[in-house]
Design a protein around this motif. Structure first.
Motif, PDB file in Angstrom:
ATOM      1  N   ALA A  40      28.392  29.081 -11.556  1.00 42.19           N
ATOM      2  CA  ALA A  40      27.363  30.101 -11.806  1.00 42.19           C
ATOM      3  C   ALA A  40      26.041  29.680 -11.160  1.00 42.19           C
ATOM      4  O   ALA A  40      25.364  30.494 -10.508  1.00 42.19           O
ATOM      5  CB  ALA A  40      27.181  30.313 -13.306  1.00 42.19           C
ATOM      6  N   ALA A  41      25.674  28.426 -11.336  1.00 40.56           N
ATOM      7  CA  ALA A  41      24.449  27.926 -10.722  1.00 40.56           C
ATOM      8  C   ALA A  41      24.565  27.938  -9.198  1.00 40.56           C
ATOM      9  O   ALA A  41      23.591  28.217  -8.489  1.00 40.56           O
ATOM     10  CB  ALA A  41      24.144  26.515 -11.214  1.00 40.56           C
ATOM     11  N   ARG A  98      23.934  31.449  -8.002  1.00 43.74           N
ATOM     12  CA  ARG A  98      22.500  31.767  -8.045  1.00 43.74           C
ATOM     13  C   ARG A  98      21.767  31.058  -6.910  1.00 43.74           C
ATOM     14  O   ARG A  98      20.854  31.625  -6.286  1.00 43.74           O
ATOM     15  CB  ARG A  98      21.907  31.348  -9.394  1.00 43.74           C
ATOM     16  N   ALA A 129      22.233  32.863  -3.608  1.00 37.79           N
ATOM     17  CA  ALA A 129      21.373  34.043  -3.519  1.00 37.79           C
ATOM     18  C   ALA A 129      19.939  33.641  -3.182  1.00 37.79           C
ATOM     19  O   ALA A 129      19.258  34.302  -2.383  1.00 37.79           O
ATOM     20  CB  ALA A 129      21.419  34.805  -4.844  1.00 37.79           C
ATOM     21  N   PHE A 130      19.491  32.555  -3.771  1.00 40.30           N
ATOM     22  CA  PHE A 130      18.140  32.058  -3.491  1.00 40.30           C
ATOM     23  C   PHE A 130      18.028  31.585  -2.043  1.00 40.30           C
ATOM     24  O   PHE A 130      17.026  31.859  -1.365  1.00 40.30           O
ATOM     25  CB  PHE A 130      17.809  30.913  -4.449  1.00 40.30           C
TER      26      PHE A 130
END
Length: 288
Positions: free
Chosen positions: A213-214, A217, A220-221
């Motif tokens: 999950a991290a 994210r 995406a960053f």
């Protein structure tokens, strides 16, 4: 002095070092003479390839330079001692470099102190049992280089620190370092090209934790910070590895790794990192 042996010079140096002065000379002049004798003895030892003894003589010279208030000279003498010890005794080399760094910091010479910390980190890196100390030394060097405006050297130290963090299994620390290096590299056309490598390394560290999950994210960053990243070979590889991890697909993982390895051979710590990511997939419980 040419025909005098190193041992004789050393004895004379110690005698001068312990002198309290006399009718026609002060203690400081005796100490200055001892410094010259210690350094002369060190040179003799170096000629004879007795490097540990040369380093020890230089350490004594540095100690006397401190006693006479010559801090800058002492820092340089400790560094010369470390170069002798580096060939024979890593612990003594680190000790001498550390003393040099401390003297330089006290004198406000942070750029040179950073050089010594970097030298220490390089020695720690050669010892599998001291990688954690190498990591800390690289980080300290990077901080001082940054303060002195040497951003390229600071980034190089942070990259080395990140690889040590990976070897130590300190993945959150490695992520922090890789993302810091990437952020510092985005603003320059000369360094921006390497950002894709740093993002890949950080993304793989998320997956080695494992924390898909991290990792998602983070991807995406990364795309937000560098819109071109998702289309690079590194971006596509990381995306494919993330998908394999999310679905627990070992075959897909192996295929992605094989394809990327053909383009850019995977070796060293990155190979070990991917092995740990693969292990995290293999250990996931089968919920089907």
């Amino acid at each position: 002095m040419g025909s005098t042996s190193a041992e004789e010079l050393l004895r004379s140096a110690e005698k001068k070092a312990s002198a309290t002065g006399g009718w026609f000379s002060s203690p400081s002049s005796k100490h200055e003479e001892s410094i010259e004798l210690f350094k002369a003895a060190a040179n003799k030892f170096r000629v004879e390839n007795r490097l540990t003894e040369a380093g020890q003589a230089l350490v004594r010279a540095a100690e006397m330079e401190i006693k006479t208030g010559e801090q800058d000279f002492a820092a340089n003498t400790y560094y010369e001692a470390s170069k002798c010890f580096r060939m024979t005794d890593a612990n003594q080399a680190v000790m001498a470099m550390d003393r040099a760094a401390n003297l330089l910091v006290n004198r406000g010479r942070f750029r040179q102190a950073a050089d010594r910390k970097k030298n220490m980190a390089e020695l720690y890196r050669e010892d599998p049992n001291r990688l954690d100390q190498g990591l800390l030394a690289y980080e300290q060097a990077a901080t001082w280089y940054t303060q002195e405006g040497a951003s390229a050297t600071a980034s190089a130290c942070n990259r080395e620190a990140a690889t040590l963090a990976i070897q130590l299994g300190q993945y959150p620390k490695a992520i922090e370092l890789w993302e810091s290096v990437a952020a510092a590299s985005l603003g320059s056309n000369l360094t921006k090209f390497s950002v894709k490598e740093y993002y890949l390394n950080a993304g793989l560290c998320y997956l080695a934790i494992p924390d898909t999950a991290a990792a998602a994210r983070a991807m995406a960053f990364y795309a937000q910070q560098d819109p071109g990243f998702p289309t690079t070979a590194e971006g596509q590889f990381l995306h494919g590895i993330l998908q394999a991890c999310e679905h627990g697909e070992l075959d897909a993982f192996d295929q992605r790794v094989h394809e990327f390895d053909r383009m850019k051979p995977i070796t060293g710590w990155r190979a070990t990192l991917l092995q740990n990511v693969r292990k995290s997939i293999a250990e996931e419980p089968d919920l089907s």
